[in-house]
Design an enzyme around this catalytic site. Structure first.
Site, PDB file in Angstrom:
ATOM      1  N   SER A 273      21.455  39.041  31.701  1.00 24.37           N
ATOM      2  CA  SER A 273      21.913  37.673  31.928  1.00 24.37           C
ATOM      3  C   SER A 273      20.782  36.873  32.559  1.00 24.37           C
ATOM      4  O   SER A 273      19.850  37.447  33.147  1.00 24.37           O
ATOM      5  CB  SER A 273      23.119  37.673  32.879  1.00 24.37           C
ATOM      6  OG  SER A 273      23.467  36.368  33.289  1.00 24.37           O
TER       7      SER A 273
ATOM      8  N   TYR B 267      27.429  40.085  40.943  1.00 25.54           N
ATOM      9  CA  TYR B 267      27.078  40.046  39.526  1.00 25.54           C
ATOM     10  C   TYR B 267      25.567  39.957  39.352  1.00 25.54           C
ATOM     11  O   TYR B 267      24.967  40.735  38.597  1.00 25.54           O
ATOM     12  CB  TYR B 267      27.759  38.850  38.868  1.00 25.54           C
ATOM     13  CG  TYR B 267      27.439  38.674  37.401  1.00 25.54           C
ATOM     14  CD1 TYR B 267      27.905  39.579  36.456  1.00 25.54           C
ATOM     15  CD2 TYR B 267      26.680  37.586  36.965  1.00 25.54           C
ATOM     16  CE1 TYR B 267      27.615  39.417  35.098  1.00 25.54           C
ATOM     17  CE2 TYR B 267      26.395  37.414  35.620  1.00 25.54           C
ATOM     18  CZ  TYR B 267      26.862  38.328  34.693  1.00 25.54           C
ATOM     19  OH  TYR B 267      26.581  38.155  33.361  1.00 25.54           O
TER      20      TYR B 267
END
Length: 265
Positions: free
Chosen positions: A141, A154
């Site tokens: 990501s 995250y």
């Protein structure tokens, strides 16, 4: 039909980027192993892909249960005889501050996003090394490069993913096994709806940035040519995320000042 005769194993294949990748690899002639927790949803995905059922094997997998990975890998190899591409796509996001996030939630993010990808890769890797070929793809990501509010666990898990697989790539050059890190920005999927809040419950709604982003199919159309070339890192973002990466390279201090007053949900 670039992947005709090749076998591609995709985790997180039941929706979003994983489902879009499944469609793309199937259309390129690949045999597919589709994995996620929900077998019934995987069967629905299978039914939408095409009439050639012999090319699709549904293999339910829970990324928090690493003790099952060896057996799942054995089943995958028994079914198609080989694994040419492993796509570590399964994962979960977060929408909570550090202060309100229980440690168990942060551990769960690491278990799924980091240890799930690492553990499954370790089971598949000896097969690829023994054959002298293979391709490991990991959905990281932009959060693997930039930390923002409400994403501590995250972003931490994705930073760990980046470090591990960048290191693995160095070890795999001599074995002819490619490693690709796929780094998307905001994509219009259910990732924000399924994101964990501080107590582990689902966030339950689509974030503004995600609702305005490109779809998973649009993203995959852009990245597949680069996947075929086994690019080491593929960054696919909207304008704002792409600009943030550029600014970070230029001046991390400036980026922090910008992010301080930026809405990131």
């Amino acid at each position: 039909m670039f992947y005709k005769g090749k076998t591609v194993w995709i985790t997180g294949a039941s929706s979003g980027i994983g489902e879009a990748l499944s469609r793309a690899f199937y259309n390129e002639g690949a045999n597919l192993i589709l994995s996620s927790r929900r077998e019934e949803v995987l069967q629905e995905v299978k039914s939408t892909l095409g009439a050639d059922d012999d090319r699709i094997f549904v293999l339910p997998l829970d990324l928090t249960q690493s003790d099952t990975f060896a057996e799942k890998t054995r089943e995958a190899l028994e079914h198609f005889g080989q694994i040419d591409v492993l796509v570590n796509n399964g994962g979960i996001s977060q929408r909570s501050t550090v202060l309100e996030s229980e440690l168990s939630v942060i551990r769960r993010l690491m278990e799924i996003n980091y240890f799930g990808s690492v553990g499954l890769t370790k089971e598949v890797l000896p097969h690829m090394v023994s054959r002298g070929s293979g391709h490991i793809i990991v959905t990281s990501s932009v959060a693997g490069k930039i930390g923002t509010k409400f994403r501590s666990g995250y972003a931490g898990s994705k930073h760990a993913v980046q470090g591990f697989f960048n290191s693995l790539r160095q070890e795999m050059y001599e074995h002819n096994v490619d490693v690709t890190l796929l780094c998307p920005g905001f994509i219009k999927t259910n990732i924000s709806k399924n994101a964990l809040t501080g107590d582990g419950t689902n966030f339950g709604k689509m974030g503004d940035a995600h609702s305005k982003a490109m779809t998973a199919d649009e993203m995959v159309d852009k990245v597949m040519p680069k996947i075929k070339k086994a690019k080491e890192e593929i960054i696919i973002t909207g304008f704002k995320e792409g600009l943030a990466i550029w600014v970070q390279r230029l001046s991390p201090t400036l980026l922090n000042k910008i992010l301080k007053n930026t809405k990131v949900t």
